[in-house]
Design a protein around this motif. Structure first.
Motif, PDB file in Angstrom:
ATOM      1  N   ALA A  52      -3.957   8.925  18.663  1.00 29.72           N
ATOM      2  CA  ALA A  52      -5.250   9.558  18.393  1.00 29.72           C
ATOM      3  C   ALA A  52      -6.282   9.142  19.434  1.00 29.72           C
ATOM      4  CB  ALA A  52      -5.730   9.185  16.993  1.00 29.72           C
ATOM      5  N   ALA A  53      -6.246   7.868  19.827  1.00 28.83           N
ATOM      6  CA  ALA A  53      -7.218   7.370  20.805  1.00 28.83           C
ATOM      7  C   ALA A  53      -7.045   8.050  22.158  1.00 28.83           C
ATOM      8  CB  ALA A  53      -7.072   5.859  20.959  1.00 28.83           C
ATOM      9  N   ILE A  54      -5.821   8.221  22.589  1.00 20.74           N
ATOM     10  CA  ILE A  54      -5.572   8.877  23.879  1.00 20.74           C
ATOM     11  C   ILE A  54      -6.176  10.276  23.880  1.00 20.74           C
ATOM     12  CG2 ILE A  54      -3.754   9.890  25.333  1.00 20.74           C
ATOM     13  CD1 ILE A  54      -2.013   7.466  24.527  1.00 20.74           C
ATOM     14  N   LYS A  55      -5.949  11.002  22.813  1.00 22.11           N
ATOM     15  CA  LYS A  55      -6.473  12.375  22.714  1.00 22.11           C
ATOM     16  C   LYS A  55      -8.000  12.375  22.715  1.00 22.11           C
ATOM     17  CE  LYS A  55      -5.950  16.610  19.967  1.00 22.11           C
ATOM     18  NZ  LYS A  55      -7.356  16.917  19.749  1.00 22.11           N
ATOM     19  N   LEU A  56      -8.599  11.491  21.931  1.00 20.72           N
ATOM     20  CA  LEU A  56     -10.058  11.455  21.837  1.00 20.72           C
ATOM     21  C   LEU A  56     -10.701  10.945  23.121  1.00 20.72           C
ATOM     22  CD1 LEU A  56     -10.480  10.176  18.169  1.00 20.72           C
ATOM     23  CD2 LEU A  56     -10.964  12.468  19.032  1.00 20.72           C
ATOM     24  N   PHE A  57     -10.112   9.940  23.733  1.00 19.06           N
ATOM     25  CA  PHE A  57     -10.638   9.458  25.026  1.00 19.06           C
ATOM     26  C   PHE A  57     -10.613  10.579  26.057  1.00 19.06           C
ATOM     27  CE2 PHE A  57      -9.240   4.874  23.975  1.00 19.06           C
ATOM     28  CZ  PHE A  57     -10.514   4.533  23.555  1.00 19.06           C
ATOM     29  N   ALA A  58      -9.509  11.321  26.099  1.00 16.10           N
ATOM     30  CA  ALA A  58      -9.379  12.404  27.071  1.00 16.10           C
ATOM     31  C   ALA A  58     -10.410  13.498  26.827  1.00 16.10           C
ATOM     32  CB  ALA A  58      -7.970  12.986  27.019  1.00 16.10           C
ATOM     33  N   GLU A  59     -10.714  13.760  25.571  1.00 15.23           N
ATOM     34  CA  GLU A  59     -11.656  14.826  25.224  1.00 15.23           C
ATOM     35  C   GLU A  59     -13.111  14.392  25.370  1.00 15.23           C
ATOM     36  OE1 GLU A  59     -10.636  15.840  21.240  1.00 15.23           O
ATOM     37  OE2 GLU A  59      -8.885  17.039  21.809  1.00 15.23           O
ATOM     38  N   ARG A  60     -13.421  13.130  25.001  1.00 14.08           N
ATOM     39  CA  ARG A  60     -14.820  12.745  24.844  1.00 14.08           C
ATOM     40  C   ARG A  60     -15.242  11.526  25.659  1.00 14.08           C
ATOM     41  NH1 ARG A  60     -15.910  12.565  18.762  1.00 14.08           N
ATOM     42  NH2 ARG A  60     -17.924  11.943  19.582  1.00 14.08           N
ATOM     43  N   GLY A  61     -14.301  10.874  26.299  1.00 11.75           N
ATOM     44  CA  GLY A  61     -14.646   9.655  27.002  1.00 11.75           C
ATOM     45  C   GLY A  61     -14.694   8.472  26.053  1.00 11.75           C
ATOM     46  N   THR A  62     -15.289   7.393  26.491  1.00 10.05           N
ATOM     47  CA  THR A  62     -15.300   6.164  25.699  1.00 10.05           C
ATOM     48  C   THR A  62     -16.653   5.864  25.058  1.00 10.05           C
ATOM     49  OG1 THR A  62     -15.874   4.862  27.673  1.00 10.05           O
ATOM     50  CG2 THR A  62     -13.524   5.135  27.167  1.00 10.05           C
ATOM     51  N   GLN A  63     -17.710   6.489  25.522  1.00  8.95           N
ATOM     52  CA  GLN A  63     -19.057   6.106  25.091  1.00  8.95           C
ATOM     53  C   GLN A  63     -19.449   6.667  23.730  1.00  8.95           C
ATOM     54  OE1 GLN A  63     -20.762   3.805  26.860  1.00  8.95           O
ATOM     55  NE2 GLN A  63     -18.902   3.769  28.101  1.00  8.95           N
ATOM     56  N   GLU A  64     -19.009   7.870  23.421  1.00  6.16           N
ATOM     57  CA  GLU A  64     -19.481   8.541  22.209  1.00  6.16           C
ATOM     58  C   GLU A  64     -18.513   8.445  21.038  1.00  6.16           C
ATOM     59  OE1 GLU A  64     -20.587  12.539  23.090  1.00  6.16           O
ATOM     60  OE2 GLU A  64     -21.841  11.983  24.786  1.00  6.16           O
ATOM     61  N   ALA A 120     -10.633   6.666  13.032  1.00  2.08           N
ATOM     62  CA  ALA A 120      -9.882   6.497  11.793  1.00  2.08           C
ATOM     63  C   ALA A 120      -9.479   7.852  11.216  1.00  2.08           C
ATOM     64  CB  ALA A 120     -10.715   5.703  10.783  1.00  2.08           C
ATOM     65  N   GLU A 121     -10.408   8.806  11.244  1.00  3.81           N
ATOM     66  CA  GLU A 121     -10.106  10.139  10.726  1.00  3.81           C
ATOM     67  C   GLU A 121      -9.009  10.813  11.547  1.00  3.81           C
ATOM     68  OE1 GLU A 121     -12.305  14.437   9.898  1.00  3.81           O
ATOM     69  OE2 GLU A 121     -13.505  12.671  10.393  1.00  3.81           O
ATOM     70  N   ALA A 122      -9.103  10.712  12.874  1.00  2.55           N
ATOM     71  CA  ALA A 122      -8.107  11.358  13.740  1.00  2.55           C
ATOM     72  C   ALA A 122      -6.735  10.718  13.589  1.00  2.55           C
ATOM     73  CB  ALA A 122      -8.564  11.288  15.194  1.00  2.55           C
ATOM     74  N   ALA A 123      -6.707   9.405  13.380  1.00  2.00           N
ATOM     75  CA  ALA A 123      -5.438   8.693  13.223  1.00  2.00           C
ATOM     76  C   ALA A 123      -4.906   8.752  11.804  1.00  2.00           C
ATOM     77  CB  ALA A 123      -5.605   7.234  13.643  1.00  2.00           C
ATOM     78  N   GLN A 124      -5.726   9.277  10.895  1.00  2.00           N
ATOM     79  CA  GLN A 124      -5.374   9.380   9.478  1.00  2.00           C
ATOM     80  C   GLN A 124      -5.054   8.017   8.874  1.00  2.00           C
ATOM     81  OE1 GLN A 124      -2.256  12.413   9.537  1.00  2.00           O
ATOM     82  NE2 GLN A 124      -3.783  13.995   9.157  1.00  2.00           N
TER      83      GLN A 124
END
Length: 202
Positions: A11-23, A30-34
């Motif tokens: 989940a972190a890889i996907k979110l980092f790629a989409e939004r970066g690390t700051q936001e 937790a929601e994305a990783a269920q």
């Protein structure tokens, strides 16, 4: 616990790629990783630490598979190893698109990731120069490393955006890279079109 960590990392890889690390917030992760926030906090100290863990996983789990594939294939020619490695990274980006987008987003800007992406190819460059296989002219080591990383990142982007398939894009990029290192065009084309080894299962 291992399965939980894998879900969090994926989940972190996907979110980092989409939004970066700051936001990115822990609640969103937790929601994305269920997983529950409590579970997340037991497994992750901070967003920054998790980003560093993803980079470490790239260095110890994902990208070493490419080195294993090249070694098993028996490539000793630095040019063949370079072309094979580039094409396999592009294939990996195609097969794991979240990971591919992570590499595209951070490959040129994160120092640790730059080092991981350029390390093995630069070893082959050194061997190629020592054996007379490559002619770099007046290019610096930093310039060559930047060329390699830029080629990997831009080719992965081309594939992920659907402009070319991974085979065509990878072979074309490998040919151009080899030509820039002093390999004659016909030989560069032949090397870049050679059959690829299979990636070991991760």
């Amino acid at each position: 616990m291992r399965a939980t960590n894998k879900r969090i990392t994926t989940a972190a890889i996907k979110l980092f790629a989409e939004r970066g690390t700051q936001e990115l917030t822990m609640s969103e992760l937790a929601e994305a990783a269920q997983v529950s926030r409590g579970t997340l906090y037991r497994n992750v100290e901070s967003i920054e630490g998790l980003f560093d863990q993803v980079i470490e996983d790239l260095a110890t789990e994902w990208l070493p598979r490419i080195g294993v594939a090249i070694d098993r294939h028996g490539d000793t020619d630095p040019a063949a190893r370079m072309a094979t490695g580039l094409r396999l990274v592009v294939r990996l980006a195609h097969e794991n698109q979240a990971l591919g987008r992570f590499i595209v987003r951070f490959g040129m800007t994160d120092k640790a990731l730059r080092s991981i992406l350029s390390g093995p190819p630069m070893h082959d460059v050194e061997q190629g120069v020592a054996s007379g296989r490559y002619n770099l002219g007046g290019a610096t080591e930093f310039g060559v490393a930047s060329l390699i990383i830029g080629t990997v990142v831009s080719t992965a982007w081309v594939v992920l955006e659907g402009h070319q398939g991974w085979r065509e894009a990878g072979s074309g990029a490998a040919e151009l890279l080899l030509r820039s290192l002093g390999i004659e065009s016909g030989e560069a084309r032949r090397i870049a079109a050679a059959e690829l080894p299979e990636l070991p299962l991760g």
